[in-house]
Scaffold this active site. Structure first.
Site, PDB file in Angstrom:
ATOM      1  N   ASP A  89      36.116  40.622  33.467  1.00 32.28           N
ATOM      2  CA  ASP A  89      35.386  41.265  34.289  1.00 32.28           C
ATOM      3  C   ASP A  89      35.453  40.706  36.051  1.00 32.28           C
ATOM      4  O   ASP A  89      35.598  41.721  36.907  1.00 32.28           O
ATOM      5  CB  ASP A  89      33.606  41.152  33.801  1.00 32.28           C
ATOM      6  N   ASN A  90      35.452  39.298  36.364  1.00 29.88           N
ATOM      7  CA  ASN A  90      35.305  39.435  37.595  1.00 29.88           C
ATOM      8  C   ASN A  90      36.856  39.612  38.103  1.00 29.88           C
ATOM      9  O   ASN A  90      36.811  40.125  39.056  1.00 29.88           O
ATOM     10  CB  ASN A  90      35.339  37.631  38.053  1.00 29.88           C
TER      11      ASN A  90
END
Length: 321
Positions: free
Chosen positions: A77-78
């Site tokens: 996600d990051n």
């Protein structure tokens, strides 16, 4: 990784399980620097050898469905957010969601013996030093509840107070804390006197306290070797007027607020475009910035950071060692 395999299996194109370096670097048994698994650590954790997915290249087409649909490797996600924001050297992202993160791209691996900065791989053959905190937007929600106002009311009160909140300093560890490693910590309000005990100062201390926790994270990313020329502020709390106006002084850098968007999804789309179009790097997609705010009172911001560091050292000795 599971979804990638299931999409290919459903379309008749499954050949093997795959992952990418960004996702693999979150496992604890993958070395982001060498882009290799650590089977010794995996054996220590599981007690035996386990099969692991192949680590695909960042723009590799890992398979095709029966209808010819190309499938890209995906990422974390990051890492997806970094790709969606198109980070350039000097950019540090601060995400203010339920939890908080600060991260930047780097061209070489980093290591932090304190354990503050996690050394991930990114989605572009680079690296993503990242600090994660437990306390971010929910600190504002708790502050608003304590003062009996909504989020807009908290903004108004905070902006009616002077920078530094009259000497009030909030340690925002309302849910314990991950960075620094204080799982049993609680929030603490320092410096309260009869003269500064006002709703405005308390609201300001709430906003500043949340941001000061993330300012420490930005400092740790900087210590890992990442320049901090501007901070990109994303997440739900980035919509707060008070957060936007107060953050530059506490971070000591201009703060840019990108237009609201799902930047993890944008990163996934950019990765897909890269896999489909080929080339040595991801396609350049412009980033729309909604607002940029420069520091207005950096000296007062530095004073607030000093009070925060002193309060932390007094309340939790050794937390920043």
């Amino acid at each position: 990784d599971w979804l990638t395999g299931r999409i290919l299996a459903a379309g008749g194109g499954f050949a093997e399980w795959t992952t990418d370096a960004g996702d693999a670097s979150g496992t604890g048994y993958f070395d982001a620097a060498t882009r290799e698994y650590r089977p010794d650590l995996l054996r220590m954790a599981a007690g035996r050898d386990l099969a692991v997915p192949r680590v695909a290249g960042p723009s590799e087409v890992v398979g095709r469905t029966r209808d010819g649909l190309a499938v890209a490797p995906g990422t974390g996600d990051n890492m997806g957010a970094a790709l969606g924001l198109g980070l350039r050297p000097g950019d540090v992202v601060v995400s203010l969601g339920t939890s908080g993160t600060a991260f930047a791209r780097h061209d070489r691996p980093t290591a932090d013996p304190r354990g503050f900065v996690q050394s991930f791989a990114d989605a572009e053959d680079g690296f993503l030093p990242l600090v994660c905190t437990l306390n971010a937007a929910r600190v504002l929600t708790a502050g608003a509840s304590m003062l009996g106002v909504d989020h807009a009311g908290l903004d108004r009160l905070a902006l009616a107070a002077e920078p530094g909140a009259g000497g009030l300093t909030l340690l925002p560890f309302l849910d314990g804390e991950r960075t620094p490693n204080l799982p049993t910590a609680t929030g603490a309000l320092h410096g309260i006197t009869r003269g500064n005990a006002t709703p405005e100062n308390l609201a300001r201390a709430v906003v500043e306290g949340m941001l000061l926790g993330l300012a420490s994270a930005v400092d740790a990313v900087s210590d890992a070797g990442c320049a901090v020329d501007r901070v990109l502020l994303i997440g739900g709390a980035a919509a707060s007027t008070a957060v936007r106006r107060i953050a530059p002084d506490l971070f000591g850098a201009p703060v840019a607020v990108p237009a609201p968007g799902e930047y993890v999804a944008v990163g996934a789309a950019r990765q897909a475009a890269w896999a489909l179009g080929g080339g040595p790097s991801a396609p350049e997609w412009p980033l729309a910035v909604e607002a940029t705010v420069d520091p207005a009172a950096p000296e007062q911001g530095a004073q607030a950071r000093g009070r925060y560091a002193a309060a932390l050292a007094t309340t939790y000795p050794g937390a920043t060692a």
